[in-house]
Design an enzyme around this catalytic site. Structure first.
Site, mmCIF file in Angstrom:
data_model
loop_
_atom_site.group_PDB
_atom_site.id
_atom_site.type_symbol
_atom_site.label_atom_id
_atom_site.label_comp_id
_atom_site.label_asym_id
_atom_site.label_seq_id
_atom_site.Cartn_x
_atom_site.Cartn_y
_atom_site.Cartn_z
ATOM 1 C CG LEU A 44 -1.892 1.176 1.309
ATOM 2 C CD1 LEU A 44 -2.997 1.052 0.284
ATOM 3 C CD2 LEU A 44 -2.498 1.306 2.698
ATOM 4 C CE1 TYR A 148 -3.788 -1.941 10.397
ATOM 5 C CE2 TYR A 148 -6.130 -2.122 10.831
ATOM 6 C CZ TYR A 148 -5.096 -1.934 9.948
ATOM 7 O OH TYR A 148 -5.371 -1.733 8.622
ATOM 8 C CD GLU A 241 -11.642 -5.040 -8.266
ATOM 9 O OE1 GLU A 241 -11.046 -4.053 -7.855
ATOM 10 O OE2 GLU A 241 -11.585 -6.151 -7.701
ATOM 11 C CG HIS A 265 -15.360 0.144 -0.852
ATOM 12 N ND1 HIS A 265 -14.645 0.878 0.050
ATOM 13 C CD2 HIS A 265 -14.477 -0.753 -1.382
ATOM 14 C CE1 HIS A 265 -13.386 0.465 0.065
ATOM 15 N NE2 HIS A 265 -13.256 -0.532 -0.793
ATOM 16 N NE ARG A 368 -11.024 -0.187 -11.724
ATOM 17 C CZ ARG A 368 -10.898 1.134 -11.782
ATOM 18 N NH1 ARG A 368 -10.970 1.759 -12.946
ATOM 19 N NH2 ARG A 368 -10.689 1.834 -10.684
ATOM 20 C CD GLN A 407 -13.824 2.615 -9.764
ATOM 21 O OE1 GLN A 407 -13.272 3.504 -9.169
ATOM 22 N NE2 GLN A 407 -13.590 1.343 -9.499
HETATM 23 P P1 NDP Z 1 1.551 -5.626 3.318
HETATM 24 O O1 NDP Z 1 1.256 -7.064 3.435
HETATM 25 O O2 NDP Z 1 2.389 -5.173 2.189
HETATM 26 O O3 NDP Z 1 2.203 -5.191 4.710
HETATM 27 C C1 NDP Z 1 2.794 -3.915 4.969
HETATM 28 C C2 NDP Z 1 4.061 -4.124 5.760
HETATM 29 O O4 NDP Z 1 3.751 -4.689 7.032
HETATM 30 C C3 NDP Z 1 5.026 -5.109 5.114
HETATM 31 O O5 NDP Z 1 5.878 -4.486 4.217
HETATM 32 C C4 NDP Z 1 5.754 -5.669 6.300
HETATM 33 O O6 NDP Z 1 6.796 -4.773 6.644
HETATM 34 C C5 NDP Z 1 4.733 -5.622 7.425
HETATM 35 N N1 NDP Z 1 4.115 -6.934 7.618
HETATM 36 C C6 NDP Z 1 3.611 -7.774 6.681
HETATM 37 N N2 NDP Z 1 3.095 -8.875 7.243
HETATM 38 C C7 NDP Z 1 3.292 -8.739 8.570
HETATM 39 C C8 NDP Z 1 2.972 -9.552 9.687
HETATM 40 N N3 NDP Z 1 2.351 -10.712 9.560
HETATM 41 N N4 NDP Z 1 3.309 -9.104 10.909
HETATM 42 C C9 NDP Z 1 3.920 -7.923 11.066
HETATM 43 N N5 NDP Z 1 4.239 -7.119 10.035
HETATM 44 C C10 NDP Z 1 3.929 -7.515 8.807
HETATM 45 O O7 NDP Z 1 0.180 -4.855 3.374
HETATM 46 P P2 NDP Z 1 -0.419 -3.758 2.390
HETATM 47 O O8 NDP Z 1 0.563 -2.672 2.236
HETATM 48 O O9 NDP Z 1 -0.941 -4.407 1.191
HETATM 49 O O10 NDP Z 1 -1.679 -3.259 3.198
HETATM 50 C C11 NDP Z 1 -1.583 -2.499 4.399
HETATM 51 C C12 NDP Z 1 -2.981 -2.273 4.956
HETATM 52 O O11 NDP Z 1 -3.766 -1.578 4.020
HETATM 53 C C13 NDP Z 1 -3.728 -3.566 5.231
HETATM 54 O O12 NDP Z 1 -4.522 -3.388 6.364
HETATM 55 C C14 NDP Z 1 -4.597 -3.748 4.010
HETATM 56 O O13 NDP Z 1 -5.764 -4.475 4.317
HETATM 57 C C15 NDP Z 1 -4.929 -2.316 3.682
HETATM 58 N N6 NDP Z 1 -5.225 -2.091 2.266
HETATM 59 C C16 NDP Z 1 -4.288 -2.354 1.299
HETATM 60 C C17 NDP Z 1 -4.577 -2.078 -0.031
HETATM 61 C C18 NDP Z 1 -3.537 -2.288 -1.079
HETATM 62 O O14 NDP Z 1 -3.803 -1.846 -2.204
HETATM 63 N N7 NDP Z 1 -2.420 -2.928 -0.823
HETATM 64 C C19 NDP Z 1 -5.901 -1.517 -0.434
HETATM 65 C C20 NDP Z 1 -6.786 -1.275 0.659
HETATM 66 C C21 NDP Z 1 -6.446 -1.557 1.952
HETATM 67 P P3 NDP Z 1 8.102 -5.214 7.432
HETATM 68 O O15 NDP Z 1 8.245 -6.673 7.326
HETATM 69 O O16 NDP Z 1 9.191 -4.441 6.751
HETATM 70 O O17 NDP Z 1 7.853 -4.710 8.815
HETATM 71 C C1 BG6 Z 2 -10.384 -2.438 -1.992
HETATM 72 C C2 BG6 Z 2 -10.638 -3.905 -2.011
HETATM 73 O O1 BG6 Z 2 -10.918 -1.860 -0.844
HETATM 74 O O2 BG6 Z 2 -10.992 -1.846 -3.137
HETATM 75 C C3 BG6 Z 2 -10.096 -4.529 -3.278
HETATM 76 O O3 BG6 Z 2 -9.991 -4.484 -0.889
HETATM 77 C C4 BG6 Z 2 -10.661 -3.811 -4.487
HETATM 78 O O4 BG6 Z 2 -10.426 -5.901 -3.344
HETATM 79 C C5 BG6 Z 2 -10.463 -2.316 -4.343
HETATM 80 O O5 BG6 Z 2 -9.974 -4.291 -5.623
HETATM 81 C C6 BG6 Z 2 -11.162 -1.567 -5.467
HETATM 82 O O6 BG6 Z 2 -10.806 -0.229 -5.446
HETATM 83 P P1 BG6 Z 2 -10.916 0.655 -6.760
HETATM 84 O O7 BG6 Z 2 -10.621 2.023 -6.290
HETATM 85 O O8 BG6 Z 2 -9.882 0.115 -7.710
HETATM 86 O O9 BG6 Z 2 -12.287 0.477 -7.292
#
Ligand code: NDP
Ligand code: BG6
Length: 517
Positions: A44, A148, A241, A265, A368, A407
């Site tokens: 993210l 968290y 999607e 959403h 989409r 969208q």
């Molecule tokens: P990641 O899985 O990439 O995790 C982020 C970082 O957290 C990792 O780089 C790692 O950093 C650390 N991490 C990963 N797994 C663990 C673990 N089991 N225990 C402790 N630390 C861990 O997550 P995202 O970036 O994809 O998502 C972050 C949040 O955002 C989540 O809550 C996700 O649901 C939400 N989200 C993500 C979206 C996306 O597009 N990716 C879209 C919407 C929501 P390190 O090991 O360096 O500490």
């Molecule tokens: C996220 C969902 O919240 O929204 C994903 O976890 C989904 O599964 C995404 O793909 C869709 O977002 P957008 O902005 O691309 O429509």
């Protein structure tokens, strides 16, 4: 240029930012800000947060005295973090100098998610970098939910700025897995933070057309008079999607489409569409109304739910489409996690009693698209019967329908009946009053959802963030069916990768009185 905020927009935003500065901060330039990206090594952060911060900085809408600190466990340098994010930043030829400046404002610190000393260290680094112990601090938790609790606790304990510096905590969904876990997490946060300090992101609230619902509804007499059960036959809120869940199957299998998209959403959109007129545009007044309308919805009944799971399309030439949900090695072979779901809810109040709200979401479909379709009731009194039987196959007048396309290609169009131009008789045809954004507003840049929302956090605007009671209500409505699905009480209907949807879902909509034209 068309890609950037206009000068007027920047002035407007600065004006609003200035009003946020408290009386003992003499000017916007004297107060420092620190933006923390916790989980900086993650997906993210790489795809959304760093690029968004860069765009906001480039467009000159962030406070002048700002630093950015990335934090996660991985041993990385800030250069490596930026390298990973580079392809998402979309840096133009003439932007390299300003990009270098942005890079210099960034630093990276590695540390755990559960040790006090690491957060004490983060705190002292932040003081040093910002040259102030009372800089305003914004923490973006870009982390998996299992950390968290500890991270939010350690931030509150060790990383608060001295007064008058404020703290704002930005949290990504999922906010729990069901009503109980969500409440537990809310209680945990409430012990550490005021509700004022918490910004729960639902990025759909940052989308242009979702934000436009308020204006459309409450600044047009033409809509406000018909926005009720007397005129509206039904509402559909649709999310589609094209992509499947491969590569994040293990995450998705724990969640399913109802928690992933509908609980947040689509329920958010529903509440804005259906709420009463708020007293003002403040976050509290708007969210009060959203909660009120959610309270009028009973928990969903099993008979109003249809769920599906995609299977591979063996005939497809696209290798990804040949794979079904269960072909993912991270998904248990007997998984019943839905990748498609339709739920029908009813709002028991004077405005909406009896009007079906259909929430439909699916992965691995033919396109989409996210849109809202508001279908109006039939015109009473059959005046055009003769013309219709001649010209219209069905022999009935098509219903008016207001479509808000979120969208792709933002648009609002109203499907209406009109006299076929040039004909001598009352020949009727269906047409559209069409407000397609990229035709009407050529060259206007629509900031993406994360740009708007992060800026909102700087400005302290809560309109587009989810309050804990909204969250609680959304879970209350959805919770019972999640339990039923887990007990495997619902038949999972298979659909092919790339399908339009599930026939049974469309049939259920027709049964509720929808007419597909
Ligand atoms: P990641 O899985 O990439 O995790 C982020 C970082 O957290 C990792 O780089 C790692 O950093 C650390 N991490 C990963 N797994 C663990 C673990 N089991 N225990 C402790 N630390 C861990 O997550 P995202 O970036 O994809 O998502 C972050 C949040 O955002 C989540 O809550 C996700 O649901 C939400 N989200 C993500 C979206 C996306 O597009 N990716 C879209 C919407 C929501 P390190 O090991 O360096 O500490
Ligand atoms: C996220 C969902 O919240 O929204 C994903 O976890 C989904 O599964 C995404 O793909 C869709 O977002 P957008 O902005 O691309 O429509």
């Amino acid at each position: 240029t068309t890609k950037k905020f206009t000068v007027e927009k920047i002035d407007y935003i600065y004006e609003r930012l200035r009003t946020q500065i408290t009386s003992n901060e003499s000017s916007i330039t004297s107060q420092s800000y620190v933006f923390f990206i916790i989980g900086a090594s993650g997906d993210l952060a790489k795809r959304k947060i760093y690029p968004t911060l860069w765009w906001l900085y480039r467009d000159g809408v962030l406070p002048k005295n700002i630093s950015f600190i990335g934090y996660s466990r991985s041993q990385l340098t800030i250069e490596q973090i930026f390298e990973n994010s580079h392809k998402y930043m979309k840096i133009q030829e003439d932007e390299h100098d300003i990009y270098e400046k942005f890079l210099k404002l960034n630093s990276y610190i590695s540390g755990s998610y559960d040790k006090s000393e690491d957060f004490e260290n983060l705190n002292s680094k932040a003081n040093k970098i910002s040259h102030q112990v009372n800089a305003h601090r914004l923490f973006y938790l870009a982390l998996p939910p299992n950390v968290y609790e500890s991270v939010s606790e350690l931030i509150s304990k060790h990383c608060r700025a001295a007064s008058p510096g404020w703290l704002r905590l930005i949290i990504e969904k999922p906010f729990g897995k069901d009503l109980e876990s969500s409440n537990k997490f809310s209680q945990h946060l409430n012990k550490l933070y005021t509700e004022e300090e918490i910004y729960r992101i639902d990025h759909y609230l940052g989308k242009e057309m979702v934000q436009n619902i308020l204006v459309l509804r409450f600044s047009n007499r033409i809509f406000s008079r018909v926005w009720n059960r007397d005129s509206i036959a039904g509402v559909q809120i649709i999310f589609k999607e094209k992509i499947g869940t491969h590569r994040h199957g293990s995450y998705f299998d724990e969640v399913g489409i109802i928690r992933d998209v509908i609980q947040n959403h689509l329920m958010q959109i529903l509440s804005i569409l259906a709420m009463e007129k708020p007293r003002s545009t403040t976050g509290e007044d708007i969210r009060d109304e959203k909660v009120k309308v959610l309270r009028c919805i009973a928990p969903i009944k099993l008979e109003n739910v249809i769920v599906g799971q995609y299977i591979g399309d063996k005939k497809s030439t696209d290798s990804e489409r040949q794979l079904g949900y269960l072909d993912d090695k991270n998904v248990p072979k007997d998984s019943t996690t839905p990748t498609y779901a339709q739920i029908i809810v009813f709002i028991k109040n004077e405005r909406w009693d009896g009007v079906p709200f259909i929430l439909r979401a699916g992965k691995a479909l033919n396109e989409r698209k996210a849109e809202i379709r508001i279908q109006f009731r039939d015109v009473p009194g059959r005046m055009f019967d003769e013309e219709l039987s001649e010209n219209n196959v069905e022999g009935t007048l098509a219903r008016d329908e207001l479509v808000i396309r979120i969208q792709p290609d933002e648009a609002i169009y109203l499907k209406i009946n009109t006299k076929r131009p040039g004909e001598m008789n009352f020949s009727i045809e269906e047409t559209e009053l069409d407000l397609t954004y990229n035709e009407r507003y050529q060259g206007v840049k629509l900031p993406n959802a994360y740009e708007r929302l992060i800026l909102d956090v700087f400005m302290g605007s809560k309109i587009n963030f989810v309050r804990s009671d909204e969250l609680q209500e959304a879970w209350r409505i959805i919770d019972p069916i999640l339990a039923e699905i887990e007990k495997k009480k619902l038949q999972i209907i298979p659909y092919k990768f790339g399908a339009i949807g599930i026939r049974e879902a469309f049939d259920a909509a027709v049964k509720q009185g929808f007419i597909y034209t």
